[in-house]
Each structure stands twice: as structure tokens, then as C-alpha cells.
Design a protein around this motif. Structure first.
Motif, PDB file in Angstrom:
ATOM      1  N   UNK A   1       0.161   9.849  -5.130  1.00 58.64           N
ATOM      2  CA  UNK A   1       0.303  11.206  -4.615  1.00 58.64           C
ATOM      3  C   UNK A   1       1.246  12.024  -5.495  1.00 58.64           C
ATOM      4  N   UNK A   2       2.387  11.444  -5.849  1.00 57.99           N
ATOM      5  CA  UNK A   2       3.341  12.159  -6.694  1.00 57.99           C
ATOM      6  C   UNK A   2       2.740  12.414  -8.076  1.00 57.99           C
ATOM      7  N   UNK A   3       2.013  11.436  -8.617  1.00 54.29           N
ATOM      8  CA  UNK A   3       1.384  11.639  -9.917  1.00 54.29           C
ATOM      9  C   UNK A   3       0.342  12.737  -9.904  1.00 54.29           C
ATOM     10  N   UNK A   4      -0.469  12.780  -8.846  1.00 48.91           N
ATOM     11  CA  UNK A   4      -1.482  13.833  -8.739  1.00 48.91           C
ATOM     12  C   UNK A   4      -0.843  15.207  -8.590  1.00 48.91           C
ATOM     13  N   UNK A   5       0.232  15.283  -7.799  1.00 52.31           N
ATOM     14  CA  UNK A   5       0.920  16.560  -7.633  1.00 52.31           C
ATOM     15  C   UNK A   5       1.559  17.018  -8.943  1.00 52.31           C
TER      16      UNK A   5
ATOM     17  N   UNK B   1       0.799  -1.220   0.000  1.00 51.12           N
ATOM     18  CA  UNK B   1       0.000   0.000   0.000  1.00 51.12           C
ATOM     19  C   UNK B   1       0.827   1.263   0.000  1.00 51.12           C
ATOM     20  N   UNK B   2       1.995   1.238   0.644  1.00 49.22           N
ATOM     21  CA  UNK B   2       2.849   2.425   0.692  1.00 49.22           C
ATOM     22  C   UNK B   2       3.322   2.906  -0.670  1.00 49.22           C
ATOM     23  N   UNK B   3       3.942   2.033  -1.492  1.00 46.51           N
ATOM     24  CA  UNK B   3       4.356   2.476  -2.833  1.00 46.51           C
ATOM     25  C   UNK B   3       3.198   2.945  -3.698  1.00 46.51           C
ATOM     26  N   UNK B   4       2.019   2.300  -3.564  1.00 48.75           N
ATOM     27  CA  UNK B   4       0.863   2.726  -4.366  1.00 48.75           C
ATOM     28  C   UNK B   4       0.420   4.134  -3.965  1.00 48.75           C
ATOM     29  N   UNK B   5       0.288   4.363  -2.646  1.00 50.52           N
ATOM     30  CA  UNK B   5      -0.155   5.690  -2.191  1.00 50.52           C
ATOM     31  C   UNK B   5       0.863   6.767  -2.573  1.00 50.52           C
ATOM     32  N   UNK B   6       2.137   6.451  -2.447  1.00 43.06           N
ATOM     33  CA  UNK B   6       3.169   7.432  -2.791  1.00 43.06           C
ATOM     34  C   UNK B   6       3.162   7.740  -4.288  1.00 43.06           C
ATOM     35  N   UNK B   7       3.048   6.716  -5.124  1.00 46.76           N
ATOM     36  CA  UNK B   7       3.043   6.929  -6.575  1.00 46.76           C
ATOM     37  C   UNK B   7       1.831   7.742  -6.998  1.00 46.76           C
TER      38      UNK B   7
ATOM     39  N   UNK C   1       9.115  16.515  -1.214  1.00 45.14           N
ATOM     40  CA  UNK C   1       8.809  15.184  -1.751  1.00 45.14           C
ATOM     41  C   UNK C   1       9.980  14.649  -2.575  1.00 45.14           C
ATOM     42  N   UNK C   2      10.567  15.495  -3.411  1.00 41.88           N
ATOM     43  CA  UNK C   2      11.711  15.063  -4.205  1.00 41.88           C
ATOM     44  C   UNK C   2      12.899  14.691  -3.310  1.00 41.88           C
ATOM     45  N   UNK C   3      13.112  15.433  -2.236  1.00 42.06           N
ATOM     46  CA  UNK C   3      14.210  15.120  -1.328  1.00 42.06           C
ATOM     47  C   UNK C   3      13.960  13.792  -0.623  1.00 42.06           C
ATOM     48  N   UNK C   4      12.722  13.550  -0.231  1.00 41.18           N
ATOM     49  CA  UNK C   4      12.389  12.269   0.416  1.00 41.18           C
ATOM     50  C   UNK C   4      12.621  11.106  -0.548  1.00 41.18           C
ATOM     51  N   UNK C   5      12.273  11.289  -1.811  1.00 44.73           N
ATOM     52  CA  UNK C   5      12.515  10.243  -2.796  1.00 44.73           C
ATOM     53  C   UNK C   5      13.997   9.942  -2.947  1.00 44.73           C
TER      54      UNK C   5
END
Length: 278
Positions: free
Chosen positions: A133-137, A125-131, A158-162
Motif C-alpha cells: 500500500x505504501x509503495x503504491x501510494x 499478511x499485515x506487513x506485506x499489505x502495508x508495504x 500513514x507516515x504518522x502511523x508508521x
């Protein structure tokens, strides 16, 4: 023979008590190093299984609406991985299907069920929610927002966290290659270790299933290539002729057609006779 000096006996007991845990820890480390290849193979096999199940689902969705599978590909992969995880690790098997083939399972420790559930949520669930979120942003234009705005600050965060996550994953993989204990960061955080399900069984890779898959794939590719080159009528006539010759069956030939002169077309004669009868 005289009894040993009590001081020597006490020194020997103290030395054994100090070195035995170290020997046990060293043995456990060596065992974990021996299974790291199996862990990598299991991860690759789980990915291949997800890809195999995605294809029929995508084909079914393409019949509903073209392009539907590509639009919701991330959701399809997430649902397939969640179902496979629930049917394997989540159903008290303590191993995925690929890990079971590699004779691996998660070591049962205190709070194992809770940690397994957290592992499924964070790894699927974590990678799905993150992907998402980043796509929507990205679609909302947060990357092009003014430099001093809240959106720009959040986007840079977000980019720094990635980047930090990628560096941490690289360091964790290097540690895994050295020690062979935790293939992923989530497993390291939760303390989930993969061990041999049956330590007495030596690890042996069976290529029987892979060979069958390769042979079947090559056969289907050849059939798909050769089918447009084959004339069905000629193939049917060739099969019938050979079957009759093998079974020694008589070939039915119209006597009137057999007695036609060589300059007369037999096919034209039969067609003309059919027209006359009608």
C-alpha cells in the motif's frame, strides 16, 4: 506439646494463601527471563531459513526472466514465510522450526487455534499489505500532492502511523528484554507466550550444523577461486602419472619415439606420422 493457638494457625494460613501466588508468579517471571535469548535466536534462525529458501527460488525465476525475482521479492518472501508458518505453527506443532530447535513452543490456552491463525495473518499478511500500500501510494505521487488535498492528508496519516508503530515496537522490545515474555507486538496483543517445550531439558546450543555449513561454504569458495587457475589437461596428466606410479603400471611408450634423437621433436614426429597414414 500443647496444640497451637487457633488464632496463630489462622494467621499462618492467611499469610501462606497470600504469598503463595506471588511466589508462583515470581518463579514464572524468572523462567520467562531465562528463555529470552532462545527466543531471539529462534527469530534470527527463522529469518536465515527464509533467506536460504529465497535463493533457489530467485535463481529459478531468473531463468524465466532476468529481474523477475527482484520485482516480486516481497511476494516471494511472503509466500515462503506463509508456507513455513503453515507447515510448522499452523499444523498443530505450536512452534516454528527454529523455535523447535531452541526447545520452545507456544503455550496452549483458550482459543489457541483462532489466535494462532490471527497471528499468522497479522505477522505475515499485515506487513506485506502495508508495504504494498505504501509503495503504491508513493509511486502514485501521494507524497507530492497539494498540502490541503485528501491524498496529502492520508499520506501524512500513514507516515504518522508508521512512526507510532516503530516507537511501539521499540518499547515492546525494551519490555521484552526486561521481562522476556512477548518478542513482538502481535504476540503481546494476542497473548501468545513462548515457553519451554520440555522444561526438564537444559538449554544447550549445538554448533555442529553451523560448523558443517561454515566448512562447506569455505570449501566451495576455495574451489570457485582455484578452478580458473587450474589447467585441466595438466591436472589430468598429473593424476594419471601419479596413479600409474602408485599402482606400478607400465607406461606405454612408442619404441620409434623412444629412439628419436634429442634434436627431433617427438610431438611433431607423431603428428607427421599421422598425416602420412591419412
Amino acid at each position: 506439646m500443647s496444640a497451637p493457638d487457633p488464632q496463630w494457625a489462622n494467621a499462618w494460613s492467611s499469610t501462606v494463601s497470600r504469598t503463595e501466588p506471588r511466589l508462583t508468579h515470581t518463579h514464572a517471571t524468572v523462567v520467562s527471563r531465562n528463555v529470552r535469548v532462545s527466543k531471539l535466536d529462534a527469530e534470527l534462525l527463522d529469518g536465515e531459513l527464509t533467506q536460504m529458501l529465497r535463493e533457489p527460488v530467485s535463481n529459478a525465476l531468473s531463468l524465466v526472466r532476468p529481474g523477475l525475482a527482484e520485482t516480486y521479492r516481497l511476494e516471494i518472501d511472503t509466500v515462503i514465510r506463509a508456507v513455513l508458518f503453515w507447515l510448522s505453527v499452523g499444523s498443530h506443532r505450536r512452534a516454528t522450526y527454529a523455535q523447535g530447535l531452541q526447545n520452545l513452543q507456544y503455550a496452549r490456552t483458550s482459543g489457541f487455534a483462532r489466535r494462532v491463525h490471527l497471528f499468522g495473518i497479522l505477522s505475515i499478511g499485515g506487513p506485506y499489505a502495508w508495504a504494498r500500500m505504501v509503495g503504491s501510494m508513493s509511486l502514485a505521487g501521494w507524497a507530492d500532492a497539494p498540502h490541503t488535498s485528501i491524498r496529502a492528508l492520508v499520506w501524512r496519516l500513514v507516515q504518522r502511523i508508521e512512526r507510532i508503530t516503530k516507537v511501539a515496537a521499540l518499547l515492546n522490545f525494551a519490555a521484552f528484554l526486561a521481562l522476556g515474555q512477548y518478542p513482538s507486538i502481535v504476540e503481546r496483543i494476542l497473548g501468545l507466550r513462548l515457553v519451554h517445550a520440555r522444561p526438564q531439558i537444559l538449554h544447550s546450543v549445538s554448533f555442529e550444523f553451523l560448523n558443517r555449513q561454515l566448512v562447506w561454504h569455505a570449501f566451495t569458495e576455495f574451489v570457485m577461486f582455484a578452478m580458473p587457475l587450474v589447467n585441466p589437461m595438466k591436472a589430468r596428466a598429473w593424476i594419471v602419472r601419479n596413479v600409474r606410479s602408485v599402482l606400478r603400471l607400465p607406461i606405454r611408450v612408442d619404441q620409434s619415439v623412444k629412439e628419436l634423437p634429442e634434436d627431433v621433436c617427438a610431438v611433431c614426429f607423431v603428428e607427421a606420422r599421422k598425416d602420412d597414414t591419412h
